[in-house]
Design an enzyme around this catalytic site. Structure first.
Site, short mmCIF file in Angstrom:
data_model
loop_
_atom_site.label_atom_id
_atom_site.label_comp_id
_atom_site.label_asym_id
_atom_site.label_seq_id
_atom_site.Cartn_x
_atom_site.Cartn_y
_atom_site.Cartn_z
CD GLU A 45 -1.35 -6.21 2.10
OE1 GLU A 45 -0.20 -6.07 1.65
OE2 GLU A 45 -1.93 -5.69 3.08
CG ASP A 95 7.59 -5.43 3.83
OD1 ASP A 95 6.96 -6.38 3.54
OD2 ASP A 95 7.46 -4.30 3.10
#
Length: 531
Positions: free
Chosen positions: A490, A306
């Site tokens: 991340e 996403d």
């Protein structure tokens, strides 16, 4: 500006009225109210006015008293200025703060030691939910990704657990498997994350792979875990019976030849609680029915990508998202892996009928993957539109998933590797896609889980050259950023070999799956790079 605001409010009103139609969930999941359900107009005002920079902040808040009492006081006030509304929220809720970034010094330890030191910082104790809050119960300790991600997440956790196992933290590996098993027991599936607002969707089904990391041989535990895998499989396959070619139900699709595959989905068609304002804006820009846009955005969140050009009809614009129209190669590969794992587990339990059933399912799925998702001229496994069978011309790191689960053959695996050398390998690791859209699951970002899927898949088929090159480049990227900033991120820009960017929120520090994959790759790099 007034017109845009009024349109957004109108869309929100429609969305809230649709919240009750979050249908077809497991009853226990459907009965759990999200913050949007509980706090309706208050929630809408907080999120659309952007009282907090991150839409996830308010939905993670815990009420200081009964939600009904909070809402009664809210409704007694005719209007709130932004400042008054923020004071009201802080008076009635405990508003979370991001966990502090990992402590850094100018004196760097070696990377493996640093990763080991992060596990305690990212470990959380069992959770007992607060009435009116969004947190779900967790019976045992678990590891979170870090930053704004304060709860356990589904697919993240498998990659985190790779590092935990490498560091000897089998206690956390087992407790996290048990926590996910408890979620299956409670809700019939593993949600995106352990929050009420994630219950209407899942994420890429890696539970079977987590179980594969366990060294537990107790027959009772093995049996319980196999039963949970079967229950998760039933969640993904709900509605398959009676589907005709070109039809779909929830997460199941029938291809034009009648072959059964799966898609990403969400049982709600409203804006995501945690990205409410952003979803309203995307729906407004799209000019499409808002409920369809919301569903496709939510399904994109279930995918874990996403967002990505993979899901966009025009390959570049989020407003054209069509996730639910696509049979994705990664999801169907993982479900093949789940079916094989159930068969293997049933063999240990001497359940012959179960073995035959799930072997048959796996064989049928593998055949459908080869027929519908393999594209020889393009040199890889591609997503397809399930209604027409048309394969989508966007090569991505998802092409490695059939290798990861063993659903490919030697010839196709070799073709995938050759194509990847040409289009997906970057200076700092494996590209996510070849498209630059500004979305975080597109070029130039590289992500830890995709590095592992590719490396493990290539190793499975004996390709030490490409698997070793991807591992070496990724480890160099992580090491370079760690030496520069002291952080584990991340995602990374693997073209410029630096911190990544794009998406709905700033790049997060922590970071569970980066720690896990990096630590696991350290253990196999010498094997991969030795002639």
């Amino acid at each position: 500006m007034v017109r845009i605001r009024s349109l957004a409010i109108a869309i929100a009103a429609v969305a809230l009225s649709l919240a009750a139609s979050a249908n077809a969930q497991t009853p226990s999941a459907a009965s759990v109210q999200t913050p949007a359900d509980l706090y309706g107009p208050l929630f809408h005002q907080v999120q659309t006015r952007k009282l907090f920079a991150d839409g996830k902040t308010f939905v993670d808040a815990t009420p200081k008293r009964a939600p009904a009492a909070i809402m009664a006081d809210y409704r007694a006030r005719a209007r709130f200025s932004d400042a008054e509304l923020k004071r009201f929220v802080h008076a009635n809720f405990v508003v979370p703060q991001d966990a502090p970034a990992a402590k850094t010094t100018t004196q760097r330890t070696d990377l493996a030691t640093h990763i080991a030191s992060l596990w305690p910082q990212l470990t959380r104790p069992p959770v007992k939910p607060v009435a009116g809050g969004s947190a779900l119960a967790m019976d045992k300790p678990f590891v979170v990704p870090g930053g704004r991600f304060r709860e356990i997440y589904y697919w993240d956790s498998y990659f985190t657990m790779l590092g935990l196992k490498a560091d000897g933290r089998t206690d956390l590996v087992e407790s996290m498997i048990d926590d996910f098993g408890s979620l299956i027991d409670a809700y019939g599936h593993i949600p995106n994350g352990a929050r009420s607002y994630y219950l209407s969707r899942s994420q890429p089904p890696f539970f079977y792979a987590m179980v594969g990391l366990s060294d537990v041989t107790d027959p009772a535990v093995v049996k319980a875990r196999v039963e949970r895998m079967r229950r998760e499989h039933a969640f993904w396959m709900d509605g398959e019976k009676g589907l005709k070619p070109g039809q779909a139900h929830r997460r199941v699709v029938a291809m034009p030849d009648g072959a059964i595959l799966n898609r990403y989905w969400d049982d709600r068609d409203t804006p995501r609680d945690e990205s409410y304002r952003e979803d309203l804006e995307t729906a407004h820009k799209s000019g499409r029915p808002p409920a369809q846009v919301f569903r496709d955005l939510r399904a994109g969140a279930e995918s874990g990508w996403d967002y990505s050009s993979r899901w966009m009809a025009d390959g570049k614009t989020l407003a054209t998202i069509r996730t639910t129209a696509i049979a994705p190669v990664d999801l169907n590969s993982l479900l093949f892996g789940l079916e094989k794992a159930i068969s293997d587990g049933c063999a240990k339990l001497a359940d012959t009928a179960c073995v035959q059933t799930y072997d048959g399912r796996a064989q049928a799925r593998a055949a459908a993957i080869q027929h519908h998702l393999w594209d020889g001229p393009k040199g890889g496994y591609l997503d397809a539109l399930w209604k027409t069978g048309q394969r989508l011309d966007h090569l991505s790191a998802a092409t490695f998933y059939p290798l990861f689960v063993g659903a490919s053959d030697e010839r196709r695996a070799g073709i995938v590797a050759m194509k990847a050398w040409d289009e997906l390998v970057a200076p700092g690791g494996l590209r996510t896609t070849t498209e630059q859209t500004g979305q975080q699951w597109d070029d130039p970002n590289g992500w830890a889980p995709l590095q592992w899927v590719a490396v493990a898949g290539l190793r499975r088929y004996g390709d030490r050259a490409l698997s070793g090159e991807i591992a070496k480049r990724w480890l160099a990227t992580v090491e370079r950023e760690y030496q520069a900033s002291g952080k584990m991120l991340e995602k990374y820009d693997i073209q410029e070999v630096r911190a990544g960017g794009g998406g709905e929120y700033p790049t997060q520090d922590g970071f569970g799956w980066t720690n896990g994959v990096t630590r696991a790759l350290m253990d196999i790099t010498s094997e991969l790079t030795t002639p």
